[in-house]
Design a protein around this motif. Sequence first.
Motif, PDB file in Angstrom:
ATOM      1  N   MET A  62       0.842  -1.172   0.000  1.00  0.00           N
ATOM      2  CA  MET A  62       0.000   0.000   0.000  1.00  0.00           C
ATOM      3  C   MET A  62       0.891   1.241   0.000  1.00  0.00           C
ATOM      4  O   MET A  62       1.314   1.725   1.028  1.00  0.00           O
ATOM      5  CB  MET A  62      -0.875  -0.052   1.247  1.00  0.00           C
ATOM      6  CG  MET A  62      -1.686   1.169   1.462  1.00  0.00           C
ATOM      7  SD  MET A  62      -2.659   0.896   2.948  1.00  0.00           S
ATOM      8  CE  MET A  62      -3.348   2.461   3.139  1.00  0.00           C
ATOM      9  N   ARG A  63       1.201   1.726  -1.155  1.00  0.00           N
ATOM     10  CA  ARG A  63       2.025   2.913  -1.294  1.00  0.00           C
ATOM     11  C   ARG A  63       1.131   4.122  -1.536  1.00  0.00           C
ATOM     12  O   ARG A  63       0.154   4.055  -2.276  1.00  0.00           O
ATOM     13  CB  ARG A  63       2.993   2.776  -2.466  1.00  0.00           C
ATOM     14  CG  ARG A  63       4.009   1.688  -2.254  1.00  0.00           C
ATOM     15  CD  ARG A  63       5.010   2.156  -1.273  1.00  0.00           C
ATOM     16  NE  ARG A  63       5.973   1.104  -1.019  1.00  0.00           N
ATOM     17  CZ  ARG A  63       6.996   1.250  -0.237  1.00  0.00           C
ATOM     18  NH1 ARG A  63       7.190   2.374   0.384  1.00  0.00           N
ATOM     19  NH2 ARG A  63       7.822   0.267  -0.047  1.00  0.00           N
ATOM     20  N   THR A  64       1.471   5.225  -0.913  1.00  0.00           N
ATOM     21  CA  THR A  64       0.675   6.430  -1.092  1.00  0.00           C
ATOM     22  C   THR A  64       1.155   7.177  -2.318  1.00  0.00           C
ATOM     23  O   THR A  64       2.236   6.944  -2.850  1.00  0.00           O
ATOM     24  CB  THR A  64       0.799   7.335   0.142  1.00  0.00           C
ATOM     25  OG1 THR A  64       2.160   7.714   0.298  1.00  0.00           O
ATOM     26  CG2 THR A  64       0.289   6.636   1.381  1.00  0.00           C
ATOM     27  N   ALA A 118       6.428  10.388   4.258  1.00  0.00           N
ATOM     28  CA  ALA A 118       5.454   9.548   3.561  1.00  0.00           C
ATOM     29  C   ALA A 118       5.375   8.168   4.204  1.00  0.00           C
ATOM     30  O   ALA A 118       4.285   7.595   4.341  1.00  0.00           O
ATOM     31  CB  ALA A 118       5.823   9.425   2.088  1.00  0.00           C
ATOM     32  N   ARG A 119       6.506   7.634   4.636  1.00  0.00           N
ATOM     33  CA  ARG A 119       6.491   6.323   5.292  1.00  0.00           C
ATOM     34  C   ARG A 119       5.799   6.403   6.642  1.00  0.00           C
ATOM     35  O   ARG A 119       5.044   5.496   7.009  1.00  0.00           O
ATOM     36  CB  ARG A 119       7.913   5.807   5.453  1.00  0.00           C
ATOM     37  CG  ARG A 119       8.504   5.353   4.141  1.00  0.00           C
ATOM     38  CD  ARG A 119       9.919   4.878   4.307  1.00  0.00           C
ATOM     39  NE  ARG A 119      10.450   4.419   3.031  1.00  0.00           N
ATOM     40  CZ  ARG A 119      11.720   4.215   2.799  1.00  0.00           C
ATOM     41  NH1 ARG A 119      12.608   4.413   3.750  1.00  0.00           N
ATOM     42  NH2 ARG A 119      12.127   3.809   1.619  1.00  0.00           N
ATOM     43  N   GLU A 156       3.480   8.535   7.430  1.00  0.00           N
ATOM     44  CA  GLU A 156       2.058   8.701   7.110  1.00  0.00           C
ATOM     45  C   GLU A 156       1.421   7.363   6.732  1.00  0.00           C
ATOM     46  O   GLU A 156       0.301   7.061   7.137  1.00  0.00           O
ATOM     47  CB  GLU A 156       1.930   9.699   5.961  1.00  0.00           C
ATOM     48  CG  GLU A 156       0.513  10.047   5.585  1.00  0.00           C
ATOM     49  CD  GLU A 156       0.493  11.061   4.460  1.00  0.00           C
ATOM     50  OE1 GLU A 156      -0.275  10.846   3.498  1.00  0.00           O
ATOM     51  OE2 GLU A 156       1.228  12.059   4.534  1.00  0.00           O
ATOM     52  N   GLU A 157       2.143   6.554   5.989  1.00  0.00           N
ATOM     53  CA  GLU A 157       1.633   5.238   5.602  1.00  0.00           C
ATOM     54  C   GLU A 157       1.472   4.339   6.833  1.00  0.00           C
ATOM     55  O   GLU A 157       0.455   3.657   6.984  1.00  0.00           O
ATOM     56  CB  GLU A 157       2.592   4.593   4.610  1.00  0.00           C
ATOM     57  CG  GLU A 157       2.155   3.221   4.135  1.00  0.00           C
ATOM     58  CD  GLU A 157       3.166   2.599   3.178  1.00  0.00           C
ATOM     59  OE1 GLU A 157       2.956   1.434   2.832  1.00  0.00           O
ATOM     60  OE2 GLU A 157       4.127   3.271   2.779  1.00  0.00           O
TER      61      GLU A 157
END
Length: 156
Positions: free
Chosen positions: A1-3, A75-76, A78-79
């Motif tokens: 699941m990558r944003t 980003a990581r 946040e994921e």
Amino acid sequence: MRTGRLRTVHPVLWAGWAALAAGAVLCVLGWYGVSGERFAERQLPYLASCTVPGAALIVAAAVLLTHGRNALAAARVEELYGLLVAAEPAEDSERTATAPLAVSGDRLMVPGGTLFHRADCPLVAGKAEAVPVDAKLVRSGELGPCPICEPAEADD
């Protein structure tokens, strides 16, 4: 699941590495040009056209790489936060917090322990070493009631 944010970070990193390579090449060309000239007035064009822009590209590359790595880390995080929030709490957690867990009248204890429990208390349920409580230990105060199942002392 990558944003989607991760997809926008990679071009920044690539641009940083490209700027670093271009800046290094310009600095090497400027150094080579300056080293071949004896007089300062002939060295100045190499400094102005290669070395200064090369150094500026290296500084820009450092800024881009730092920003790209920070954005990648953000980003990581946040994921991971999204994965943490996505976990649903158990529906029966409220019911177990308000209702007593054990309702049996039989009392058990673990040898060497300081508490006595109801037979269906989760702290002694399924333990082979749990034995029936001796009433003398309860009356003498050596055993206290379990705070989880709250057995009544009058049940004997």
